[in-house]
Design an enzyme around this catalytic site. Structure first.
Site, PDB file in Angstrom:
ATOM      1  N   HIS A   1      32.699 -25.108 -28.449  1.00 35.65           N
ATOM      2  CA  HIS A   1      31.858 -24.062 -27.847  1.00 35.65           C
ATOM      3  C   HIS A   1      31.111 -23.328 -28.950  1.00 35.65           C
ATOM      4  O   HIS A   1      31.703 -22.951 -29.966  1.00 35.65           O
ATOM      5  CB  HIS A   1      32.708 -23.056 -27.060  1.00 35.65           C
ATOM      6  CG  HIS A   1      31.885 -21.933 -26.513  1.00 35.65           C
ATOM      7  ND1 HIS A   1      31.126 -22.069 -25.362  1.00 35.65           N
ATOM      8  CD2 HIS A   1      31.639 -20.686 -26.984  1.00 35.65           C
ATOM      9  CE1 HIS A   1      30.478 -20.946 -25.149  1.00 35.65           C
ATOM     10  NE2 HIS A   1      30.770 -20.089 -26.112  1.00 35.65           N
TER      11      HIS A   1
ATOM     12  N   ARG B   1      28.530  -6.738 -16.226  1.00 36.73           N
ATOM     13  CA  ARG B   1      28.425  -6.298 -17.631  1.00 36.73           C
ATOM     14  C   ARG B   1      26.972  -6.210 -18.073  1.00 36.73           C
ATOM     15  O   ARG B   1      26.575  -5.322 -18.819  1.00 36.73           O
ATOM     16  CB  ARG B   1      29.199  -7.264 -18.543  1.00 36.73           C
ATOM     17  CG  ARG B   1      30.713  -7.107 -18.433  1.00 36.73           C
ATOM     18  CD  ARG B   1      31.438  -8.259 -19.080  1.00 36.73           C
ATOM     19  NE  ARG B   1      31.087  -8.415 -20.475  1.00 36.73           N
ATOM     20  CZ  ARG B   1      31.083  -9.580 -21.143  1.00 36.73           C
ATOM     21  NH1 ARG B   1      31.437 -10.693 -20.529  1.00 36.73           N
ATOM     22  NH2 ARG B   1      30.750  -9.623 -22.407  1.00 36.73           N
TER      23      ARG B   1
ATOM     24  N   SER C   1      35.657 -13.839 -21.574  1.00 31.33           N
ATOM     25  CA  SER C   1      34.656 -14.520 -20.746  1.00 31.33           C
ATOM     26  C   SER C   1      34.514 -15.976 -21.206  1.00 31.33           C
ATOM     27  O   SER C   1      34.592 -16.910 -20.397  1.00 31.33           O
ATOM     28  CB  SER C   1      33.322 -13.762 -20.888  1.00 31.33           C
ATOM     29  OG  SER C   1      32.238 -14.552 -20.515  1.00 31.33           O
TER      30      SER C   1
ATOM     31  N   LYS D   1      36.332 -19.638 -19.240  1.00 27.52           N
ATOM     32  CA  LYS D   1      35.536 -20.788 -18.779  1.00 27.52           C
ATOM     33  C   LYS D   1      35.963 -22.067 -19.497  1.00 27.52           C
ATOM     34  O   LYS D   1      36.071 -23.134 -18.902  1.00 27.52           O
ATOM     35  CB  LYS D   1      34.050 -20.522 -19.015  1.00 27.52           C
ATOM     36  CG  LYS D   1      33.481 -19.547 -18.008  1.00 27.52           C
ATOM     37  CD  LYS D   1      32.041 -19.215 -18.274  1.00 27.52           C
ATOM     38  CE  LYS D   1      31.883 -18.383 -19.520  1.00 27.52           C
ATOM     39  NZ  LYS D   1      30.667 -17.645 -19.627  1.00 27.52           N
TER      40      LYS D   1
END
Ligand code: URA
Length: 434
Positions: free
Chosen positions: A82, A168, A183, A187
């Site tokens: 990521h 947010r 967050s 995921k």
């Protein structure tokens, strides 16, 4: 405790208990905790933070707000990467086939570009026919049979994050490290991974402008991963200038394919190899980074990495002949050169400004519903450290809409800082954390 008491406790700096956090997030996802109470809680977290136990409970509650995929029918250690997002960041496009060609199953749920940063899904969609909205059953099959699959976020994975992120966004609570970390990790952990490599970008074009903040974000995500029994390694990588030479969807796909052929710029190649090597080690496919790099070089040299990309493109509905013959990818009707105006050395390129200029050209999205033009973007003819002389090409602009050209040329030229001294080279990988 009632929502009111939990908000008050966090506001006053008290520690929240795991079951209370779980109930609060579950209530918000299902609608019994309203937006105004969650907004107050988010602001309290923004100011008071979350300790390790609270953070673990918060992330876990977000993860289990939806489906957590089970990929245990795919043998091997499944590893994803990521990135916190940058400009010209086409690493996933070459990393996924490279890792898969070396035997690492890569389940990858990616995002779209918004604002100055590009998104992997938009880049992939510039390949004719490529589908990123495959059903979960197909995603599971492709990870097992092809070795990699790259799709978009589904409604069933971490639904709490979808709702929370939107809230947010309008309550000035996006730039809060525990909220960003939970967050992202909720995921990623929902994808069915066993291990994760994080590319935390640092610099003018990144979310995290300072190394200390990037380090804290990386440590926070590693701690959430550990809490969930997953191995996580993070590299802090430089985003003081765009990565590689291209910015724009189809242009970045071309550069990614060139990387798999061993022809890409050194910075992009190095960041991709460093991250993919970590994946091979985490998957037990190499004993260390050196051995991993040997395997990666071999997959580039014998063509197996590019072949894997062809397989992946075909499996996701795309036309692999557009990868074999890159002239079949979308092409802008026109190109224009931004010329160098003074002599010296490129001392800096404001990545955020380049990303915003690309967005203005049509390569990115201003709003989530904006339509992007896959063909437009920039080729950066000069990068930091290069010597420049007046009249030489600085940037080639690929464009379709002539009305946008002059403003975009001025913006991209202004993103370059040129001075008399050659700047000292900056390391591409600033730190490794695990
Ligand atoms: N990316 C995410 O997925 N979540 C955040 O909170 C910030 C960036």
């Amino acid at each position: 405790m009632r929502p009111y008491e939990l908000i008050k406790a966090k506001r006053d700096g008290q520690k929240l208990q795991g079951p209370d956090i779980a109930a609060f997030i579950d209530g918000y996802t299902k609608g019994s905790v309203p937006d105004y109470q969650m907004s107050a809680m988010l602001m309290a977290v923004f100011f008071k933070g979350l300790d390790d136990a609270e953070l673990g409970a918060w992330a876990k509650a977000m993860l289990f707000s939806g489906e957590v995929l089970d990929l245990s029918d795919t043998p091997g250690v499944k590893v994803d990467k990521h990135s916190t997002g940058g400009v010209g960041d086409k690493v996933s496009l070459s990393l996924a086939p490279l890792a898969a060609a070396c035997g690492v199953p890569v389940p990858m749920i990616s995002g779209r570009g918004l604002g100055h940063t590009g998104g992997t899904l938009d880049k992939l969609e510039s390949i004719p026919g490529f589908k990123v909205d495959l059903p979960v059953s197909e995603y599971r099959r492709l990870v097992r049979e092809v070795g990699a699959c790259l799709i978009g976020q589904t409604a069933t994975l971490a639904p709490a994050d979808k709702k929370l992120y939107a809230l947010r966004d309008v309550t000035a609570t996006v730039d809060c490290i525990p909220l960003i970390a939970s967050s992202i990790m909720s995921k990623k952990l929902a994808e069915g991974i066993d291990a994760l490599v994080l590319d935390v970008k640092v610099g003018s074009g990144a979310f995290m402008k300072e190394v200390e903040d990037a380090r804290t974000l990386a440590r926070t995500m590693i701690s959430i991963g550990r809490e969930m029994g997953k191995k996580v390694v993070a590299l802090l990588t430089d985003m003081e200038q765009p990565l590689g030479r291209t910015v724009g969807n189809a242009l970045e796909v071309i550069e990614a394919v060139e990387m798999l052929r061993g022809n890409a710029p050194a910075d992009y190649t190095e960041v991709t190899l460093a991250l993919t090597a970590e994946m091979l080690v985490l998957a037990g496919r190499a004993k260390d980074a050196k051995e991993a790099r040997h395997a990666l070089f071999a997959a580039i040299k014998d063509g197996s990495a590019e072949k894997k990309l062809h397989e992946l493109v075909k499996a996701q509905g795309g036309d692999p002949s557009a990868i074999a013959d890159l002239t079949k990818l979308p092409r802008a009707k026109h190109t224009a050169v931004v010329a160098v105006s003074t002599s010296g050395f490129v001392q800096g390129i404001d990545s955020e400004a380049v990303g915003l200029a690309a967005m203005a050209l049509g390569a990115g999205r201003e709003r989530t519903d904006s339509v992007i033009d896959p063909a437009v973007g920039f080729v950066l003819e000069k990068k930091v450290g290069d010597a420049v002389a007046p009249g030489e090409p600085l940037v080639t602009v690929h464009y379709n809409d002539a009305a946008k050209l002059d403003a975009v040329k001025a913006r991209v030229a202004a993103a370059y800082r040129i001075g008399a001294e050659r700047p000292a080279p900056r390391p591409l990988v600033l730190e490794r954390l695990e």
